[in-house]
Write a protein that holds these residues in place. Structure first.
Motif, PDB file in Angstrom:
ATOM      1  N   ILE A  23       0.842  -1.206   0.000  1.00  0.00           N
ATOM      2  CA  ILE A  23       0.000   0.000   0.000  1.00  0.00           C
ATOM      3  C   ILE A  23       0.872   1.249   0.000  1.00  0.00           C
ATOM      4  N   ILE A 128      -7.123  -5.057   4.301  1.00  0.00           N
ATOM      5  CA  ILE A 128      -7.318  -3.792   3.579  1.00  0.00           C
ATOM      6  C   ILE A 128      -8.676  -3.175   3.901  1.00  0.00           C
ATOM      7  N   PHE A 353      -8.995  -5.501  -3.240  1.00  0.00           N
ATOM      8  CA  PHE A 353      -8.373  -4.180  -3.322  1.00  0.00           C
ATOM      9  C   PHE A 353      -8.893  -3.451  -4.568  1.00  0.00           C
TER      10      PHE A 353
END
Length: 361
Positions: A23, A128, A353
């Motif tokens: 990330i 996430i 994601f």
């Protein structure tokens, strides 16, 4: 990374990095961001998940029947690295939510809406903080897993009607499969389970299969669902397990295999299934303990539910990891006074994601 390293080598290195680092690395360059955001990289990162950190998600109830969640990093630091995950709000709105299982970093919850008429599944990636809510048709039990070939999450819904006056005339199973890529349910018409098969207990998910503990008319068995080929199989157990009382057997995941726990008084026999041609079972070890095993660490060490010695029910219970080498009990700390536990392990992945939290009907 150095510009002297070919980009395809950089990509291979990134596939093995933890989610938090990836990330952050999206901000390094447009090229890295483009790679990390791509569906091909997300799928490849999931394939290398065995190199990523593993966590233990513990769900537990307190005396006021509230479900709570806590996560532990399953490494040498256990139980120091403890966190309270931010569970999707919709899970807290479900009636009697249960953790079905985890696969490729996704955790599946299942419960009912406030009307008790509609089943709801929630696919959640805690690494996430992304989730997808899925309406499950009919009154059914479900399984969940991610296809190892396509990295596509799937939910399997099984509905079976029973004529308790005459089991022979019971209606066959109705099976539906939901795939996240399509966002739709579809019926399976072939390779269905036998019509006289009932299933209960914990769902176990390995790399390619979903397993349920099952009862056929004369003995205990295991029902499996192949996530790649989408077919069912009834797997026979050894005689010492097939003829036991159904309530004496429990299914769990031990490393990457299906484990069968057979209880008798204060002894627990742990069997694991070998994925050979014969699907044979091997007795792995025997544990002498009065306590219930509720899961395993990635090393194979058992996690036990240990009631407090006090007579006061409000004192709750403890979740204990027994380390046989040191003969030490590590207590996994909870808040309040928990009295029941469910333990599931999950790896860090990037699945979901780039998707928005949503509801699929």
């Amino acid at each position: 990374m150095s510009d002297n390293i070919p980009f395809h080598i950089q990509e291979e290195i990134m596939k093995r990095l933890p989610v938090r680092s990836l990330i952050q690395f999206r901000c390094v360059s447009k090229a890295w961001k483009s790679v990390i955001d791509s569906s091909a990289f997300i799928a490849a990162h999931s394939i290398h998940r065995h190199t990523h950190p593993q966590h233990l998600l513990v769900s537990y109830q307190d005396p006021i029947d509230e479900v709570n969640y806590v996560s532990f990093v399953d490494d040498h630091t256990l139980p120091q690295q403890r966190s309270l995950p931010i569970v999707p709000p919709f899970i807290k709105q479900l009636i009697h939510p249960k953790v079905v299982g985890s696969s490729h970093g996704l955790i599946c919850f299942f419960g009912s809406d406030f009307t008790f008429t509609t089943g709801m599944a929630v696919l959640w990636n805690p690494s996430i903080r992304k989730s997808i809510d899925v309406v499950v048709p009919g009154r059914s039990f479900i399984g969940f897993g991610v296809c190892p070939v396509t990295s596509d999450p799937k939910i399997v819904s099984i509905t079976q009607s029973w004529d308790y006056q005459n089991i022979e005339t019971s209606y066959p199973c109705k099976v539906m499969v939901y795939t996240l890529s399509s966002g739709k349910w579809r019926n399976l018409s072939t390779n269905l389970p036998p019509k006289r098969l009932s299933s209960s207990g914990l769902v176990v998910i390995t790399d390619q299969y979903i397993y349920w503990r099952a009862e056929v008319p004369t003995h205990n068995a295991i029902m499996s669902f192949d996530l790649t080929h989408e077919n069912f199989e009834v797997i026979d157990l050894p005689d010492s397990l097939a003829c036991r009382e159904f309530g004496d057997l429990y299914t769990y995941k031990l490393r990457e295999s299906l484990a069968m726990l057979q209880y008798k008084e204060n002894i627990c026999n742990v069997w694991t299934m070998d994925h050979g041609v014969q699907r044979s079972f091997t007795k792995l070890f025997t544990i002498k303990t009065p306590h219930e095993i509720v899961g395993f660490r990635k090393t194979g060490v058992p996690i036990m539910h240990v009631p407090n010695d006090d007579d006061d029910d409000d004192e709750g219970s403890k979740l204990v990891v027994y380390e046989p080498n040191s003969e030490q009990n590590n207590v996994l700390e909870m808040t309040g006074s928990p009295f029941s536990f469910y333990v599931k392990s999950y790896m860090e992945t990037l699945l979901l994601f780039g998707r928005c939290d949503s509801t699929s009907y």
